[in-house]
Write an enzyme that holds these catalytic residues in place. Structure first.
Site, PDB file in Angstrom:
ATOM      1  CD  GLN A   1       1.221  -9.727   5.483  1.00 42.56           C
ATOM      2  OE1 GLN A   1       0.138  -9.155   5.579  1.00 42.56           O
ATOM      3  NE2 GLN A   1       1.859  -9.845   4.343  1.00 42.56           N
TER       4      GLN A   1
ATOM      5  CG  HIS B   1       1.788  -4.946   9.332  1.00 50.23           C
ATOM      6  ND1 HIS B   1       1.634  -6.255   8.927  1.00 50.23           N
ATOM      7  CD2 HIS B   1       1.678  -4.184   8.212  1.00 50.23           C
ATOM      8  CE1 HIS B   1       1.461  -6.277   7.613  1.00 50.23           C
ATOM      9  NE2 HIS B   1       1.467  -5.042   7.159  1.00 50.23           N
TER      10      HIS B   1
ATOM     11  NE  ARG C   1      -3.247  -8.062   3.971  1.00 49.86           N
ATOM     12  CZ  ARG C   1      -2.518  -6.962   3.918  1.00 49.86           C
ATOM     13  NH1 ARG C   1      -2.883  -5.968   3.110  1.00 49.86           N
ATOM     14  NH2 ARG C   1      -1.419  -6.838   4.642  1.00 49.86           N
TER      15      ARG C   1
ATOM     16  CD  GLN D   1      -3.242   0.346   2.078  1.00 49.34           C
ATOM     17  OE1 GLN D   1      -3.216  -0.755   2.594  1.00 49.34           O
ATOM     18  NE2 GLN D   1      -4.176   1.222   2.362  1.00 49.34           N
TER      19      GLN D   1
ATOM     20  CB  SER E   1       2.425  -5.087   3.827  1.00 44.04           C
ATOM     21  OG  SER E   1       1.195  -5.033   4.505  1.00 44.04           O
ATOM     22  CG  LEU E   2      -1.392  -5.351  -1.143  1.00 45.96           C
ATOM     23  CD1 LEU E   2      -2.656  -6.178  -1.137  1.00 45.96           C
ATOM     24  CD2 LEU E   2      -1.660  -3.965  -1.674  1.00 45.96           C
TER      25      LEU E   2
END
Length: 294
Positions: free
Chosen positions: A244, A195, A113, A9, A88-89
């Site tokens: 995650q 996170h 998500r 992102q 991440s993503l």
């Protein structure tokens, strides 16, 4: 060895993916399929929307995923990774690119998500901040000393760590970081504490979706954010993906491990060049480039 890396992102831009759509029939088909799966025209927002439209989490995450995954598919035989990783993503994009997930399942999970994270953000005001110029250990120590929830969230590169948590706790931590000698400690324009433990409701929601999705054995290992090591076992990949959302993104450590395991070139697949910049700060000798199609 060639490492292919996938952004998260923040890499989005207006017009992203339009060149792929206009020049490749396979890309056009996949974009149209995505509109069907999502139930709204994400291509309209990606190609012609405003930066504000693109910033909504429910749009941003699928948009970046689509740009990365479709680009990797259009590369065809030129796409030959020995290893993959995503920030991440970006881990979801990487898992479609290396055959662990199919396109449809990957997109559905990313959409779920995004919505789950959006919901978790609305439950409690929370935020993130970038801390520059401090040792990781100092940042970690300060987070443990602040009352309330504030944790290290993204280990981006040496001297750049993002913290995440409750608004007051993050603000107090930022002041303490500056007192400890941080070059900067600034709040990021994000909707919530990604996170961090505040994403627990989203993690539970996503866990159910991940558990019921088929994960195949990948064509090459993925270096996951949670473990930072090469993973090829489908069940283990699943488990790490569920962890995650509430665990930190260990990008620095993942890149270091990839280099140790033989990665010499890092190709960024998707919008922007953020990850190439981070890789260079982690390992100056690494070759970096953006994936491009003729």
């Amino acid at each position: 060895m060639n490492a292919y890396i996938f952004p998260g992102q923040g890499a989005q831009f207006v017009g992203m993916g339009l060149d792929l759509y206009e020049n490749h029939s396979e890309a056009q088909e996949l974009f149209e399929k995505a509109n069907e799966i999502l139930g709204f025209s994400i291509t309209d927002i990606m190609f012609e929307g405003t930066a504000e439209d693109l910033k909504q989490t429910k749009v941003t995450q699928p948009a970046i995923f689509l740009h990365s995954v479709i680009l990797s598919k259009v590369l065809g035989d030129a796409f030959k990774p020995d290893m993959v990783a995503g920030h991440s993503l970006g881990e979801f994009s990487a898992l479609v690119a290396n055959g662990t997930l199919n396109f449809e399942d990957g997109l559905k999970l990313v959409s779920q998500r995004a919505l789950a994270m959006q919901k978790a953000c609305e439950v409690q005001p929370s935020t993130m901040a970038a801390v520059l110029g401090l040792e990781d250990e100092v940042v970690e120590k300060i987070c443990t000393e602040v009352e309330g929830i504030v944790v290290p969230a993204n280990y981006n590169c040496p001297g750049q760590l993002v913290i995440s948590g409750e608004v007051d706790a993050v603000n107090i931590a930022c002041e303490k970081m500056k007192e400890a000698g941080a070059r900067r400690a600034l709040l990021l324009p994000v909707g919530g504490a990604f996170h961090s433990p505040l994403m627990e409701p989203a993690r539970e929601e996503l866990a159910a979706a991940i558990e019921s999705t088929e994960f195949k054995t990948p064509t090459c290992p993925i270096y996951q954010n949670v473990t930072t090591t090469a993973v090829s076992d489908a069940e283990e990949i699943k488990k790490n993906l569920i962890l995650q959302l509430t665990a930190p993104v260990k990008w620095t450590q993942s890149v270091q491990q990839m280099v140790k395991d033989g990665a010499a070139s890092f190709v960024e697949v998707g919008p922007g060049k953020v990850l190439q910049g981070l890789v260079k700060k982690i390992h100056r000798e690494a070759e970096t480039s953006s994936a491009t199609v003729s």
